[in-house]
Design a protein around this motif. Structure first.
Motif, PDB file in Angstrom:
ATOM      1  N   LEU A  51     -63.785   1.325  13.657  1.00 46.50           N
ATOM      2  CA  LEU A  51     -62.419   1.005  14.071  1.00 46.50           C
ATOM      3  C   LEU A  51     -62.503  -0.176  15.027  1.00 46.50           C
ATOM      4  O   LEU A  51     -63.133  -0.078  16.086  1.00 46.50           O
ATOM      5  N   ASP A  52     -61.897  -1.296  14.663  1.00 50.10           N
ATOM      6  CA  ASP A  52     -61.868  -2.469  15.535  1.00 50.10           C
ATOM      7  C   ASP A  52     -60.442  -2.713  16.004  1.00 50.10           C
ATOM      8  O   ASP A  52     -59.519  -2.788  15.188  1.00 50.10           O
ATOM      9  N   ARG A  53     -60.266  -2.850  17.317  1.00 44.92           N
ATOM     10  CA  ARG A  53     -58.928  -3.022  17.882  1.00 44.92           C
ATOM     11  C   ARG A  53     -58.572  -4.475  18.180  1.00 44.92           C
ATOM     12  O   ARG A  53     -57.596  -4.731  18.888  1.00 44.92           O
ATOM     13  N   SER A  54     -59.347  -5.400  17.660  1.00 46.81           N
ATOM     14  CA  SER A  54     -59.048  -6.830  17.864  1.00 46.81           C
ATOM     15  C   SER A  54     -58.877  -7.135  19.346  1.00 46.81           C
ATOM     16  O   SER A  54     -57.867  -7.705  19.769  1.00 46.81           O
TER      17      SER A  54
ATOM     18  N   GLY B  32     -59.126 -15.745  28.760  1.00 50.85           N
ATOM     19  CA  GLY B  32     -59.187 -17.185  28.562  1.00 50.85           C
ATOM     20  C   GLY B  32     -59.160 -17.625  27.109  1.00 50.85           C
ATOM     21  O   GLY B  32     -59.190 -18.827  26.835  1.00 50.85           O
ATOM     22  N   GLU B  33     -59.074 -16.695  26.178  1.00 46.57           N
ATOM     23  CA  GLU B  33     -59.046 -17.041  24.760  1.00 46.57           C
ATOM     24  C   GLU B  33     -57.698 -16.695  24.136  1.00 46.57           C
ATOM     25  O   GLU B  33     -56.997 -15.793  24.601  1.00 46.57           O
ATOM     26  N   GLU B  34     -57.351 -17.407  23.088  1.00 47.76           N
ATOM     27  CA  GLU B  34     -56.121 -17.115  22.363  1.00 47.76           C
ATOM     28  C   GLU B  34     -56.282 -15.843  21.525  1.00 47.76           C
ATOM     29  O   GLU B  34     -57.368 -15.586  20.986  1.00 47.76           O
ATOM     30  N   PRO B  35     -55.209 -15.041  21.386  1.00 44.93           N
ATOM     31  CA  PRO B  35     -55.295 -13.827  20.562  1.00 44.93           C
ATOM     32  C   PRO B  35     -55.729 -14.096  19.128  1.00 44.93           C
ATOM     33  O   PRO B  35     -56.364 -13.245  18.499  1.00 44.93           O
TER      34      PRO B  35
ATOM     35  N   GLY C 210     -54.531  -7.111  26.120  1.00 39.30           N
ATOM     36  CA  GLY C 210     -55.922  -6.988  25.725  1.00 39.30           C
ATOM     37  C   GLY C 210     -56.161  -6.710  24.263  1.00 39.30           C
ATOM     38  O   GLY C 210     -57.310  -6.602  23.827  1.00 39.30           O
ATOM     39  N   VAL C 211     -55.098  -6.589  23.470  1.00 35.86           N
ATOM     40  CA  VAL C 211     -55.250  -6.256  22.046  1.00 35.86           C
ATOM     41  C   VAL C 211     -54.356  -7.165  21.212  1.00 35.86           C
ATOM     42  O   VAL C 211     -53.148  -7.235  21.447  1.00 35.86           O
ATOM     43  N   ALA C 212     -54.942  -7.842  20.239  1.00 35.04           N
ATOM     44  CA  ALA C 212     -54.166  -8.759  19.399  1.00 35.04           C
ATOM     45  C   ALA C 212     -53.573  -8.079  18.176  1.00 35.04           C
ATOM     46  O   ALA C 212     -52.660  -8.613  17.547  1.00 35.04           O
ATOM     47  N   GLY C 213     -54.084  -6.898  17.825  1.00 34.60           N
ATOM     48  CA  GLY C 213     -53.658  -6.246  16.585  1.00 34.60           C
ATOM     49  C   GLY C 213     -52.332  -5.523  16.723  1.00 34.60           C
ATOM     50  O   GLY C 213     -52.284  -4.357  17.091  1.00 34.60           O
TER      51      GLY C 213
ATOM     52  N   GLU D 210     -51.522  -2.017  32.821  1.00 34.31           N
ATOM     53  CA  GLU D 210     -51.669  -3.106  31.862  1.00 34.31           C
ATOM     54  C   GLU D 210     -53.103  -3.141  31.353  1.00 34.31           C
ATOM     55  O   GLU D 210     -54.042  -3.298  32.136  1.00 34.31           O
ATOM     56  N   PHE D 211     -53.261  -2.989  30.048  1.00 34.72           N
ATOM     57  CA  PHE D 211     -54.576  -3.003  29.405  1.00 34.72           C
ATOM     58  C   PHE D 211     -54.974  -4.456  29.223  1.00 34.72           C
ATOM     59  O   PHE D 211     -54.449  -5.156  28.365  1.00 34.72           O
ATOM     60  N   SER D 212     -55.908  -4.937  30.037  1.00 35.54           N
ATOM     61  CA  SER D 212     -56.185  -6.361  30.154  1.00 35.54           C
ATOM     62  C   SER D 212     -57.230  -6.851  29.160  1.00 35.54           C
ATOM     63  O   SER D 212     -58.004  -6.067  28.608  1.00 35.54           O
ATOM     64  N   PRO D 213     -57.287  -8.187  28.937  1.00 35.19           N
ATOM     65  CA  PRO D 213     -58.358  -8.750  28.111  1.00 35.19           C
ATOM     66  C   PRO D 213     -59.722  -8.443  28.711  1.00 35.19           C
ATOM     67  O   PRO D 213     -59.862  -8.215  29.916  1.00 35.19           O
ATOM     68  N   LEU D 214     -60.742  -8.455  27.855  1.00 31.94           N
ATOM     69  CA  LEU D 214     -62.091  -8.140  28.306  1.00 31.94           C
ATOM     70  C   LEU D 214     -62.670  -9.267  29.160  1.00 31.94           C
ATOM     71  O   LEU D 214     -62.428 -10.449  28.907  1.00 31.94           O
ATOM     72  N   GLU D 215     -63.429  -8.867  30.166  1.00 33.53           N
ATOM     73  CA  GLU D 215     -64.195  -9.794  30.984  1.00 33.53           C
ATOM     74  C   GLU D 215     -65.675  -9.471  30.807  1.00 33.53           C
ATOM     75  O   GLU D 215     -66.037  -8.378  30.360  1.00 33.53           O
TER      76      GLU D 215
END
Length: 345
Positions: free
Chosen positions: A23-26, A31-34, A66-69, A265-270
Motif C-alpha cells: 500500500l503506497d500513500r503517495s 520542498g517538493e511538488e505533490p 503530506g499525501v498527494a493521493g 496536520e499530517f505534514s510532508p516527510l522530512e
C-alpha cells in the motif's frame, strides 16, 4: 513454495510462503511538488511488480499536505497502465465520501480496462478536518452508514439488481471485482456480515487486532464473493543491512504522525537527520516515541522472521506492507530486501 489463491477467487497458482502486497500513500517530501509523489507511486508499482509483490494499492486522502493521493481510482488507472501482472487496487476508497453508484462505475471502468487485476478496497473514514468534510458535503456521522453504503455498492455489480428507476451501473454490472473491507475494531463485524475479506492493522495494539480478527472469523457469513474468511494484516516493515539503519527508516513517518497528532496536520516527510535534530516539545516527543513503536524493523533475516511470527499469531492470509520514509532509494531498497528474503524473487 506453497499453493494459494491468486486473488480471493478460485484460481490456484504457486506462491511464496509469505504473500506480500504493497500500500503506497503517495507521501510528499518537504520542498517538493505533490506531482513528484504521484509519479513516484507509479514507478514504485513497476518495481513492486518486478519484485513479486501480489498487489499494489493506493489510498485516498483529502486536503492533507503530506499525501498527494486524493483520487485513488484515477491513480490506480495510471498504476495499472504502467504494469502488466500485479493486482492493482485501493486501500482504500472511503465510501462515506462518495455515492455508491459513482464508485461502482469507477471500478467498473477499471475492471473493464484491466480485467482480472483490479481490487476494490473500501474504508469508512470521512474527511480529517471539519473544513474537508464541509468541502466534501459530508458530516462526521456519514461513516455510520457504511454498512448500508457497502451493500448498495455491491448491488450495482449484480445483474439481477435494479437501482431506482431501473438504473444500471455501467460497465460495472456483471463484472467480478473483488471487494475488501478496511477496518479497525467494530469494522471487522461489517466485513464478517458482508462475507468479505478483511484488511486490518494494529492501530489500537496487537491484542485488540487479534480480538477483532477472531470475532471476524467467528461471525463470517460465506458469500458469493468469499467462501471463507480472508485476513490481510497491514503494517510497516522497514528493512536495511543493519538493524540501526532499519529503525532510522521509521523516523520520518513517525515525526509526520506525531506532528499530525499534536498540530492537526499530517505534514510532508522530512529526512531522518532533520527530524532527529529537531527540538521537540514534551508532547511532541511523547507522540514521536509512540509513533516509533509497533513496527517490524531489522535486517532482512530478522524482518522476515518477525513477519512470519506475526502471520502465525494472526493466522493471516496476506500482509500489506505500508512502509514510508523520506529517502526514496532506501525505501525501494527496503522493499527489495524484504522481497528477496521472503523468496518473492
Amino acid at each position: 513454495m506453497t499453493m494459494a489463491r491468486s486473488a480471493v477467487g478460485t484460481e490456484v497458482t504457486a506462491a511464496p510462503a509469505l504473500r506480500l502486497s504493497v500500500l503506497d500513500r503517495s507521501r510528499t517530501r518537504r520542498g517538493e511538488e505533490p506531482a513528484r509523489a504521484l509519479r513516484d507511486t507509479v514507478a514504485f508499482a513497476v518495481e513492486a511488480e518486478r519484485l513479486g509483490y501480489h498487489r499494489f494499492w493506493v489510498s485516498e486522502h483529502h486536503g492533507v499536505p503530506g499525501v498527494a493521493g486524493s483520487a485513488p481510482t484515477v491513480l490506480a488507472a495510471a498504476v495499472a497502465a504502467a504494469t502488466s501482472r500485479i493486482r492493482v487496487g485501493t486501500g482504500g476508497v472511503m465510501l462515506p465520501n462518495h455515492q455508491p453508484l459513482v464508485v461502482a462505475e469507477q471500478f467498473g471502468v477499471l475492471a473493464a480496462l484491466f480485467p482480472g487485476r483490479i481490487d476494490m478496497g473500501l474504508g469508512r473514514s470521512v474527511g480529517f478536518t471539519d473544513g474537508v468534510r464541509r468541502a466534501l458535503g459530508r458530516e462526521k456521522d456519514a461513516a455510520d452508514r457504511f454498512p448500508e453504503q457497502l451493500a448498495e455498492l455491491l448491488s450495482w455489480f449484480d445483474p439481477a439488481a435494479r437501482g431506482p428507476g431501473g438504473v444500471h451501473a455501467r460497465p460495472a454490472e456483471g463484472l467480478d471485482v473483488p471487494a475488501f473491507v478496511l477496518a479497525t475494531g467494530a469494522g471487522a463485524d461489517v466485513a464478517a456480515e458482508a462475507g468479505l475479506p478483511l484488511v486490518i492493522a494494529a492501530v489500537r495494539g496487537e491484542e485488540a487486532m487479534l480480538a477483532a480478527i477472531d470475532r471476524y472469523r467467528a461471525r463470517f457469513r460465506p458469500s458469493a464473493r468469499a467462501e471463507r474468511p480472508y485476513v490481510v494484516v497491514s503494517g510497516t516493515v522497514a528493512v536495511a543491512p543493519t538493524g540501526e539503519r532499519a529503525r532510522a527508516l521509521l523516523v520520518p513517518e513517525a515525526w509526520s504522525s506525531a506532528h499530525g497528532r499534536t498540530h492537526g496536520e499530517f505534514s510532508p516527510l522530512e529526512s531522518t537527520e532533520e527530524v532527529l535534530a529537531r527540538a521537540m516539545t514534551p508532547r511532541e516527543r511523547a507522540a514521536f516515541e509512540q509513533a516509533l513503536t509497533g513496527h517490524l524493523a531489522g535486517t532482512p533475516e530478522r524482518a522476515v522472521a518477525d513477519l512470519a511470527a506475526l502471520m502465525e499469531r494472526t493466522g493471516a492470509d496476506e500482509f500489506l506492507v505500508t512502509t514510508s520514509t523520506y529517502d526514496r532509494v532506501e525505501l525501494l531498497d527496503s522493499y527489495r530486501l524484504l522481497a528477496e528474503a521472503a523468496g518473492l524473487v
